[in-house]
Enzyme design. Structure first.
Site, PDB file in Angstrom:
ATOM      1  N   SER A 194       0.803  -1.223   0.000  1.00 51.58           N
ATOM      2  CA  SER A 194       0.000   0.000   0.000  1.00 51.58           C
ATOM      3  C   SER A 194       0.835   1.273   0.000  1.00 51.58           C
ATOM      4  CB  SER A 194      -0.927   0.003   1.220  1.00 51.58           C
ATOM      5  OG  SER A 194      -0.190  -0.218   2.417  1.00 51.58           O
ATOM      6  N   HIS A 202      -0.923   5.563   6.902  1.00 50.94           N
ATOM      7  CA  HIS A 202      -0.390   5.555   5.539  1.00 50.94           C
ATOM      8  C   HIS A 202      -0.072   6.982   5.107  1.00 50.94           C
ATOM      9  CE1 HIS A 202      -2.074   1.475   5.439  1.00 50.94           C
ATOM     10  NE2 HIS A 202      -1.240   1.258   4.434  1.00 50.94           N
TER      11      HIS A 202
END
Length: 267
Positions: A42, A249
Protein backbone atom coordinates in the site's frame (compact mmCIF):
# COMPACT_ATOMS: atom_id res chain seq x y z
CA UNK A 1 25.71 -1.85 -6.70
CA UNK A 2 24.06 -1.59 -10.08
CA UNK A 3 24.46 1.63 -12.03
CA UNK A 4 21.34 3.76 -12.31
CA UNK A 5 19.74 2.79 -15.61
CA UNK A 6 17.90 6.13 -15.61
CA UNK A 7 21.28 7.87 -15.48
CA UNK A 8 22.45 5.64 -18.31
CA UNK A 9 19.36 6.56 -20.32
CA UNK A 10 19.99 10.25 -19.75
CA UNK A 11 23.57 9.88 -20.95
CA UNK A 12 22.51 7.99 -24.05
CA UNK A 13 19.95 10.64 -24.94
CA UNK A 14 22.57 13.37 -24.57
CA UNK A 15 24.90 11.41 -26.81
CA UNK A 16 22.14 10.90 -29.33
CA UNK A 17 21.38 14.62 -29.35
CA UNK A 18 25.04 15.42 -29.93
CA UNK A 19 25.24 12.87 -32.71
CA UNK A 20 22.25 14.38 -34.46
CA UNK A 21 23.60 17.90 -34.01
CA UNK A 22 27.00 17.10 -35.51
CA UNK A 23 25.79 14.76 -38.20
CA UNK A 24 27.24 11.61 -36.67
CA UNK A 25 24.15 9.54 -37.32
CA UNK A 26 20.85 8.92 -35.60
CA UNK A 27 20.38 7.18 -32.31
CA UNK A 28 18.72 3.82 -32.44
CA UNK A 29 15.24 3.57 -31.03
CA UNK A 30 16.57 1.31 -28.31
CA UNK A 31 18.54 4.21 -26.81
CA UNK A 32 15.27 5.90 -25.90
CA UNK A 33 13.69 2.77 -24.44
CA UNK A 34 13.14 2.87 -20.70
CA UNK A 35 10.91 0.48 -18.81
CA UNK A 36 9.77 1.08 -15.22
CA UNK A 37 7.86 -1.43 -13.07
CA UNK A 38 6.45 -0.45 -9.66
CA UNK A 39 5.84 -3.34 -7.26
CA UNK A 40 4.86 -3.56 -3.63
CA UNK A 41 2.26 -2.89 -0.98
CA UNK A 42 0.00 0.00 0.00
CA UNK A 43 2.90 2.39 0.51
CA UNK A 44 3.62 2.03 -3.21
CA UNK A 45 0.04 1.75 -4.46
CA UNK A 46 -0.77 5.04 -2.74
CA UNK A 47 -3.37 4.06 -0.13
CA UNK A 48 -3.93 7.18 1.94
CA UNK A 49 -3.34 9.60 -0.92
CA UNK A 50 -6.89 9.44 -2.28
CA UNK A 51 -8.24 9.69 -5.84
CA UNK A 52 -8.01 5.93 -6.33
CA UNK A 53 -8.27 4.30 -9.73
CA UNK A 54 -11.53 2.38 -9.66
CA UNK A 55 -10.12 -0.18 -12.08
CA UNK A 56 -7.51 -1.15 -9.48
CA UNK A 57 -10.19 -2.35 -7.06
CA UNK A 58 -8.94 -3.18 -3.57
CA UNK A 59 -5.36 -2.51 -4.64
CA UNK A 60 -6.14 1.21 -4.24
CA UNK A 61 -3.66 2.45 -6.83
CA UNK A 62 -3.65 6.17 -7.47
CA UNK A 63 -1.97 8.71 -9.73
CA UNK A 64 -0.90 10.46 -6.51
CA UNK A 65 1.39 7.58 -5.55
CA UNK A 66 5.13 8.06 -5.97
CA UNK A 67 5.50 5.53 -8.83
CA UNK A 68 2.86 7.28 -10.93
CA UNK A 69 4.32 10.68 -10.05
CA UNK A 70 7.80 9.54 -11.08
CA UNK A 71 6.48 8.14 -14.36
CA UNK A 72 4.58 11.35 -15.09
CA UNK A 73 7.73 13.40 -14.50
CA UNK A 74 10.15 11.20 -16.48
CA UNK A 75 7.96 9.66 -19.20
CA UNK A 76 9.40 6.15 -19.41
CA UNK A 77 8.46 4.38 -22.61
CA UNK A 78 6.72 1.68 -20.58
CA UNK A 79 5.31 1.91 -17.06
CA UNK A 80 3.68 -1.01 -15.25
CA UNK A 81 2.08 -0.29 -11.88
CA UNK A 82 1.21 -3.55 -10.09
CA UNK A 83 1.65 -2.52 -6.43
CA UNK A 84 -1.37 -3.47 -4.35
CA UNK A 85 -2.69 -2.47 -0.94
CA UNK A 86 -2.33 -5.29 1.59
CA UNK A 87 0.31 -7.12 -0.43
CA UNK A 88 2.73 -9.46 1.27
CA UNK A 89 5.82 -11.03 -0.22
CA UNK A 90 3.80 -14.00 -1.48
CA UNK A 91 1.41 -11.68 -3.30
CA UNK A 92 4.29 -10.00 -5.11
CA UNK A 93 5.52 -13.41 -6.22
CA UNK A 94 2.11 -14.65 -7.32
CA UNK A 95 0.57 -11.64 -9.00
CA UNK A 96 2.88 -8.64 -9.51
CA UNK A 97 5.93 -9.80 -11.47
CA UNK A 98 4.35 -10.31 -14.88
CA UNK A 99 5.57 -7.03 -16.44
CA UNK A 100 9.22 -7.68 -15.56
CA UNK A 101 11.49 -8.72 -18.41
CA UNK A 102 15.03 -8.38 -19.72
CA UNK A 103 14.22 -4.89 -20.99
CA UNK A 104 13.08 -3.55 -17.63
CA UNK A 105 15.40 -0.73 -16.54
CA UNK A 106 13.97 0.37 -13.18
CA UNK A 107 12.05 -1.48 -10.48
CA UNK A 108 10.79 0.08 -7.26
CA UNK A 109 9.25 -1.79 -4.34
CA UNK A 110 8.07 -1.48 -0.76
CA UNK A 111 7.34 -4.84 0.85
CA UNK A 112 7.65 -6.58 4.19
CA UNK A 113 5.47 -4.50 6.48
CA UNK A 114 2.38 -6.65 6.03
CA UNK A 115 4.37 -9.87 6.44
CA UNK A 116 5.59 -8.53 9.78
CA UNK A 117 2.01 -7.88 10.92
CA UNK A 118 1.82 -4.10 10.48
CA UNK A 119 -1.98 -3.89 10.65
CA UNK A 120 -2.33 -6.14 13.68
CA UNK A 121 0.45 -4.32 15.53
CA UNK A 122 -1.27 -0.97 15.08
CA UNK A 123 -4.71 -2.37 15.98
CA UNK A 124 -3.28 -3.90 19.15
CA UNK A 125 -1.53 -0.69 20.14
CA UNK A 126 -4.59 1.50 19.53
CA UNK A 127 -7.06 -0.74 21.36
CA UNK A 128 -5.07 -2.39 24.14
CA UNK A 129 -2.64 -1.59 26.95
CA UNK A 130 0.90 -0.30 26.60
CA UNK A 131 2.38 -3.59 27.79
CA UNK A 132 0.27 -5.56 25.31
CA UNK A 133 1.29 -3.15 22.55
CA UNK A 134 5.00 -3.48 23.35
CA UNK A 135 4.72 -7.27 23.48
CA UNK A 136 3.06 -7.32 20.06
CA UNK A 137 5.75 -5.03 18.67
CA UNK A 138 8.42 -7.38 20.00
CA UNK A 139 6.67 -10.34 18.34
CA UNK A 140 6.78 -8.48 15.03
CA UNK A 141 10.47 -7.73 15.49
CA UNK A 142 11.15 -11.39 16.19
CA UNK A 143 9.35 -12.29 12.95
CA UNK A 144 11.49 -9.76 11.09
CA UNK A 145 14.60 -11.47 12.47
CA UNK A 146 13.57 -15.08 11.94
CA UNK A 147 11.29 -15.29 8.91
CA UNK A 148 11.16 -12.11 6.87
CA UNK A 149 14.73 -12.31 5.46
CA UNK A 150 13.96 -15.56 3.66
CA UNK A 151 10.71 -14.14 2.28
CA UNK A 152 12.49 -11.04 1.01
CA UNK A 153 15.16 -13.22 -0.59
CA UNK A 154 12.49 -15.04 -2.57
CA UNK A 155 11.08 -11.77 -3.89
CA UNK A 156 14.46 -10.27 -4.68
CA UNK A 157 15.66 -13.46 -6.39
CA UNK A 158 12.54 -13.47 -8.55
CA UNK A 159 13.01 -9.83 -9.54
CA UNK A 160 16.65 -10.45 -10.39
CA UNK A 161 15.89 -13.50 -12.50
CA UNK A 162 13.16 -11.76 -14.50
CA UNK A 163 14.81 -8.35 -14.86
CA UNK A 164 18.56 -9.00 -14.57
CA UNK A 165 19.61 -5.63 -16.01
CA UNK A 166 17.26 -3.48 -13.93
CA UNK A 167 18.17 -0.93 -11.32
CA UNK A 168 16.15 -2.12 -8.31
CA UNK A 169 15.27 0.46 -5.66
CA UNK A 170 13.90 -0.96 -2.42
CA UNK A 171 12.25 1.82 -0.45
CA UNK A 172 11.77 1.69 3.30
CA UNK A 173 9.03 2.81 5.67
CA UNK A 174 8.83 6.05 7.67
CA UNK A 175 8.84 6.34 11.44
CA UNK A 176 5.24 7.05 12.40
CA UNK A 177 5.61 9.42 15.35
CA UNK A 178 7.38 12.59 16.36
CA UNK A 179 8.19 11.87 19.98
CA UNK A 180 7.31 14.56 22.51
CA UNK A 181 5.22 16.11 19.77
CA UNK A 182 1.85 17.82 19.71
CA UNK A 183 -0.36 14.76 20.30
CA UNK A 184 -2.08 14.97 23.67
CA UNK A 185 -4.26 11.87 23.35
CA UNK A 186 -4.15 8.41 21.83
CA UNK A 187 -1.10 6.21 22.24
CA UNK A 188 1.33 6.62 25.11
CA UNK A 189 4.80 7.96 24.47
CA UNK A 190 6.15 4.49 25.26
CA UNK A 191 3.94 2.95 22.59
CA UNK A 192 4.99 5.55 20.05
CA UNK A 193 8.66 4.93 20.80
CA UNK A 194 8.19 1.17 20.48
CA UNK A 195 6.46 1.55 17.11
CA UNK A 196 9.20 3.87 15.81
CA UNK A 197 11.80 1.37 16.97
CA UNK A 198 10.00 -1.40 15.11
CA UNK A 199 10.05 0.68 11.91
CA UNK A 200 13.81 1.14 12.27
CA UNK A 201 14.22 -2.59 12.93
CA UNK A 202 12.20 -3.50 9.85
CA UNK A 203 14.07 -1.02 7.66
CA UNK A 204 17.44 -2.38 8.82
CA UNK A 205 16.43 -5.92 7.89
CA UNK A 206 15.13 -4.86 4.49
CA UNK A 207 18.25 -2.80 3.80
CA UNK A 208 20.50 -5.76 4.59
CA UNK A 209 18.66 -8.13 2.28
CA UNK A 210 18.56 -5.52 -0.50
CA UNK A 211 22.32 -4.94 -0.21
CA UNK A 212 22.99 -8.66 -0.36
CA UNK A 213 21.21 -8.77 -3.71
CA UNK A 214 23.00 -5.72 -5.10
CA UNK A 215 19.85 -3.60 -4.88
CA UNK A 216 19.68 0.01 -3.69
CA UNK A 217 17.94 0.61 -0.38
CA UNK A 218 16.37 4.07 -0.17
CA UNK A 219 15.43 5.22 3.32
CA UNK A 220 12.51 7.62 3.65
CA UNK A 221 13.01 8.26 7.37
CA UNK A 222 14.91 11.47 6.75
CA UNK A 223 12.37 12.76 4.25
CA UNK A 224 9.56 12.26 6.77
CA UNK A 225 11.43 13.81 9.70
CA UNK A 226 9.35 16.75 10.85
CA UNK A 227 6.31 15.32 9.08
CA UNK A 228 5.46 12.39 11.36
CA UNK A 229 2.20 12.01 13.26
CA UNK A 230 2.27 14.45 16.23
CA UNK A 231 4.33 16.95 14.22
CA UNK A 232 2.97 20.28 13.09
CA UNK A 233 2.81 19.13 9.45
CA UNK A 234 2.12 15.38 9.30
CA UNK A 235 2.48 13.48 6.04
CA UNK A 236 0.93 10.36 7.58
CA UNK A 237 -2.65 9.67 8.59
CA UNK A 238 -3.25 8.90 12.23
CA UNK A 239 -6.29 6.74 13.01
CA UNK A 240 -8.92 7.65 10.43
CA UNK A 241 -12.21 6.34 11.78
CA UNK A 242 -14.02 7.35 8.58
CA UNK A 243 -11.62 5.33 6.41
CA UNK A 244 -9.77 2.99 8.72
CA UNK A 245 -7.68 1.44 5.93
CA UNK A 246 -5.95 4.77 5.33
CA UNK A 247 -4.72 4.95 8.92
CA UNK A 248 -0.92 5.10 9.26
CA UNK A 249 -0.39 5.56 5.54
CA UNK A 250 1.19 8.49 3.71
CA UNK A 251 -1.02 11.33 2.57
CA UNK A 252 -0.71 12.75 -0.93
CA UNK A 253 1.94 15.10 0.49
CA UNK A 254 3.80 12.12 1.93
CA UNK A 255 3.88 10.51 -1.48
CA UNK A 256 4.98 13.64 -3.36
CA UNK A 257 7.18 15.21 -0.69
CA UNK A 258 8.50 12.08 0.99
CA UNK A 259 8.67 9.07 -1.30
CA UNK A 260 8.98 10.73 -4.72
CA UNK A 261 12.23 12.64 -4.13
CA UNK A 262 13.78 9.59 -2.47
CA UNK A 263 13.04 7.44 -5.52
CA UNK A 264 14.22 10.21 -7.84
CA UNK A 265 17.56 10.41 -6.05
CA UNK A 266 18.00 6.64 -6.05
CA UNK A 267 16.81 5.79 -9.58
Amino acid sequence: MRMSRFAALTSSLLLAASAALFGAGQASAAQADFGYVALGDSYSSGLGAGNYDGASGNCKRTARAYPALWAAAHSPQTFAFTACSGARTGDVLSSQLGPLNSGTDLVSITIGGNDAGFSDVMTTCVLQSESTCVNRVNQAKAYVDSTLPGQLDQVYNAIDSRAPAARVVVLGYPRFYKLNGTCTAGLTEGERAAINGAADHLNAAIAKRAANHGFAFASVAGAFTGHEICSGSPWLHSVNWLNIAESYHPTASGQSGGYLPVLTNAA
